[in-house]
Write an enzyme that holds these catalytic residues in place. Sequence first.
Site, short mmCIF file in Angstrom:
data_model
loop_
_atom_site.label_atom_id
_atom_site.label_comp_id
_atom_site.label_asym_id
_atom_site.label_seq_id
_atom_site.Cartn_x
_atom_site.Cartn_y
_atom_site.Cartn_z
N LEU A 36 0.82 -1.22 0.00
CA LEU A 36 0.00 0.00 0.00
C LEU A 36 0.85 1.27 0.00
CD1 LEU A 36 -2.73 -1.06 2.61
CD2 LEU A 36 -2.75 -1.34 0.11
N GLU A 38 0.38 5.88 -0.84
CA GLU A 38 -0.57 6.99 -0.65
C GLU A 38 -1.74 6.97 -1.64
OE1 GLU A 38 -0.96 9.19 1.84
OE2 GLU A 38 0.57 7.97 2.80
N HIS A 40 -3.40 4.22 -2.61
CA HIS A 40 -4.39 3.37 -1.95
C HIS A 40 -5.01 4.09 -0.75
CE1 HIS A 40 -1.47 0.21 -3.54
NE2 HIS A 40 -2.59 -0.12 -4.14
N GLY A 151 -9.08 3.75 -8.34
CA GLY A 151 -8.20 4.86 -8.71
C GLY A 151 -8.15 5.07 -10.22
N ASP A 154 -5.55 3.62 -12.94
CA ASP A 154 -5.84 2.50 -13.83
C ASP A 154 -7.10 2.85 -14.62
OD1 ASP A 154 -3.85 0.29 -12.88
OD2 ASP A 154 -4.62 1.22 -11.07
N SER A 191 2.76 3.70 -7.50
CA SER A 191 2.40 2.34 -7.90
C SER A 191 3.20 1.37 -7.04
CB SER A 191 2.78 2.12 -9.38
OG SER A 191 2.81 0.75 -9.67
N SER A 192 2.61 0.24 -6.73
CA SER A 192 3.34 -0.76 -5.93
C SER A 192 4.58 -1.21 -6.69
CB SER A 192 2.44 -1.95 -5.63
OG SER A 192 1.26 -1.50 -5.01
#
Length: 295
Positions: A36, A38, A40, A151, A154, A191-192
């Site tokens: 996670l 910011e 998310h 979000g 995407d 992004s992760s």
Amino acid sequence: MQEKLKVLYNNNTLHQTLEAIKGKGKLGFVPTMGALHEGHISLINKSIIENEFTICSIFVNQKQFNSQEDFEKYPNILDVDLQKLEAVNCDFVFVPSQADIYPEGFKAKNYDLGNIENLLEGFYRPGHFQGVCIVVNRLLDLIMPSKLYLGRKDYQQCQVIQKMLHEVNLQPLIDLSLEPTIRDEFGLALSSRNLRLDEDAKQKAIILIKCLRDAKESLIQNGDYNLVQIKKNATDTILKVGFESVDYFEFVDETFHIIDNSGNSKQTVAILTAATINGIRLIDNIEILKEEYAS
Ligand code: AMP
């Protein structure tokens, strides 16, 4: 709101928890694959403001990965994630097992997503959007939230899920909220996958939003512009900075059709790109509101 974050590790505890809050207020839901950041957290904060209860899910869904390697390398840092959720006062986090989501005999539906499934992300990641719909539909069936938060980072996924919700008659039952992309101080979309970028690649990756912003500027200032030329300039620039490939840099209208020089460029509502640096594939987009076009 709950006093403390409650971690739900299986369908039984999820079910009991949902029973306990039934009739006590609205439930907002934020599906994630963990690691996670910011971006998310912004969705979770929005849900907390708008609902009495907020639940986040963390499940790395193999069905939406088309590369085994990408799936295996996906960051998994549950302890850190739980601390972050606790810090923002999220009420519940659902961390299901594979068997909870895909029990034996589970039959995946085939969603009729139309052409959007085969374009851009759909083209480069065959099966990806079916996988996304399968897991989101399954999570919604289990949780039945009042509101779902996604979000705009995407962008295509937002459109796909919107279609899926209509197809399975979950809209307007479940309200859909599409939230803005959160970026770092230099503009890089969080992004992760950024966790896998070294500092040098991270700096270079800022070129994506820069090219998107420049393209948008050309479009809204100059009106009908040579989209093929904008696209070529952007792709060349991204490659020159050190990306190894650019999958696409495209303009779409509100029905998610790709616009080229034969179309009316002022119909563009979003510019989307995907490019790979150091083996890590990043996506980003920028939206254009009708009123932003110079008349
Ligand atoms: P993921 O964990 O990547 O599956 O993302 C879970 C949700 O967070 C999806 O709805 C994403 O679109 C959203 N999200 C991911 N990155 C960002 C970001 N930078 N800003 C806003 N939302 C995001």
